[in-house]
Scaffold this active site. Sequence first.
Site, PDB file in Angstrom:
ATOM      1  N   ARG A  59       0.804  -1.214   0.000  1.00 43.77           N
ATOM      2  CA  ARG A  59       0.000   0.000   0.000  1.00 43.77           C
ATOM      3  C   ARG A  59       0.844   1.275   0.000  1.00 43.77           C
ATOM      4  O   ARG A  59       0.646   2.162  -0.841  1.00 43.77           O
ATOM      5  CB  ARG A  59      -0.917   0.047   1.247  1.00 43.77           C
ATOM      6  N   THR A  60       1.767   1.384   0.947  1.00 47.84           N
ATOM      7  CA  THR A  60       2.493   2.648   1.127  1.00 47.84           C
ATOM      8  C   THR A  60       3.320   2.967  -0.117  1.00 47.84           C
ATOM      9  O   THR A  60       3.335   4.103  -0.602  1.00 47.84           O
ATOM     10  CB  THR A  60       3.401   2.560   2.367  1.00 47.84           C
ATOM     11  N   LYS A  87      25.993  -5.251  -0.739  1.00 46.87           N
ATOM     12  CA  LYS A  87      27.463  -5.333  -0.866  1.00 46.87           C
ATOM     13  C   LYS A  87      28.162  -4.539   0.239  1.00 46.87           C
ATOM     14  O   LYS A  87      29.372  -4.344   0.196  1.00 46.87           O
ATOM     15  CB  LYS A  87      27.902  -4.795  -2.237  1.00 46.87           C
ATOM     16  N   ARG A 109      11.170   3.887   3.636  1.00 49.23           N
ATOM     17  CA  ARG A 109      10.745   2.895   4.640  1.00 49.23           C
ATOM     18  C   ARG A 109      11.990   2.121   5.035  1.00 49.23           C
ATOM     19  O   ARG A 109      12.766   1.687   4.172  1.00 49.23           O
ATOM     20  CB  ARG A 109       9.691   1.951   4.078  1.00 49.23           C
ATOM     21  N   HIS A 137       4.754   5.697  11.634  1.00 50.89           N
ATOM     22  CA  HIS A 137       4.280   5.567  10.250  1.00 50.89           C
ATOM     23  C   HIS A 137       3.332   6.751  10.033  1.00 50.89           C
ATOM     24  O   HIS A 137       2.112   6.601  10.038  1.00 50.89           O
ATOM     25  CB  HIS A 137       3.553   4.231  10.096  1.00 50.89           C
TER      26      HIS A 137
HETATM   27  N1   CP Z   1      -0.320  -0.083   5.863  1.00 55.07           N
HETATM   28  C1   CP Z   1       0.885  -0.343   5.332  1.00 55.07           C
HETATM   29  O1   CP Z   1       1.888   0.282   5.682  1.00 55.07           O
HETATM   30  O2   CP Z   1       0.886  -1.325   4.387  1.00 55.07           O
HETATM   31  P1   CP Z   1       2.170  -1.766   3.532  1.00 55.07           P
HETATM   32  O3   CP Z   1       3.138  -2.419   4.496  1.00 55.07           O
HETATM   33  O4   CP Z   1       1.657  -2.714   2.483  1.00 55.07           O
HETATM   34  O5   CP Z   1       2.778  -0.530   2.947  1.00 55.07           O
END
Ligand code: CP
Length: 313
Positions: A59-60, A87, A109, A137
């Site tokens: 999603r993100t 590496k 991320r 998040h």
């Molecule tokens: N909600 C969320 O962060 O989903 P993903 O890990 O798929 O990005």
Amino acid sequence: MSELSVDHLLGIKNLSTEDINLIFQTADQFKEVINRPIRKVPSLRDITIANLFFENSTRTRLSFELAEKRLSADTVNFSASSSSVSKGETLIDTVNNILSMKVDMVVMRHPNPGAAVFLSQNVDSTIVNAGDGAHEHPTQALLDAFSMREKHNDLKGKKVVIVGDILHSRVALSNIFCLQKLGAEVRVCGPTTLIPKYIHTLGVEVSHNLQESLEWCDVANMLRVQHERQDIKYFPSVREYTQQFGLTLPMLDSLKKDITIMHPGPINRGVEITSEVADSDYSIILNQVENGVAIRMAVLYLLASKKKMNFKG
Ligand code: CP
């Protein structure tokens, strides 16, 4: 207020209520844009954004990429598994190499808590945290609160319970900060072993009783058990967890009121939530995903305009 108080989006903790409301007002406008036949605006034309994902995401990652494309930005995508990180290259070297290719903004991320803050202190770019370990998040919390606001208008005085693996959840922490800044009451519910001992210092209630929490709340945000972040067993079996903390349709139907069910995804159907609940009228799970694009457009737009990046307005 027309400008964010921050230069990066590292977490909700350091945003003001005015920042959050500005992001929502901007997202309202972008939501209208993405529902038009032509879903694109030129606001970030000639701006290049790198999406660095050192951890899996559906999603993100797609939501940021779509948000960037809807704003006419150029995008490059990076996965740790196919990069030179394997590496031995450091995070700072990796990002500085990417930035030297004239990248203006970084969405990252990373599995380590604090990675986004660390990057913002060590490289010369605007950083957006797309999830850092079990820390924060922020865009998930913003899209969650934005989705609750669509359903319930003002969040002031609304009661929200976050259910499940609070200990390993960046979504829980960012949601707690965001909801409290917007005036909501927050409770966490789950097994003792999956609730951090310090959590009461954040001003949230703690419960270990799902049925009682459902009777208390206006919104229940159901979280996945994050087995991948657990090095020991926190409960005897998944079956036992589901018996105590799994949400079913009969539980919701037995309440004398309508509550809203949310989940950040990915869902483990039949564990924390049944398919019947996930696909029911109580659920706004897909509205959350839809709103993620508008929220991320708003965040990227506001950060770029703060930095006056070659700006088209
Ligand atoms: N909600 C969320 O962060 O989903 P993903 O890990 O798929 O990005």
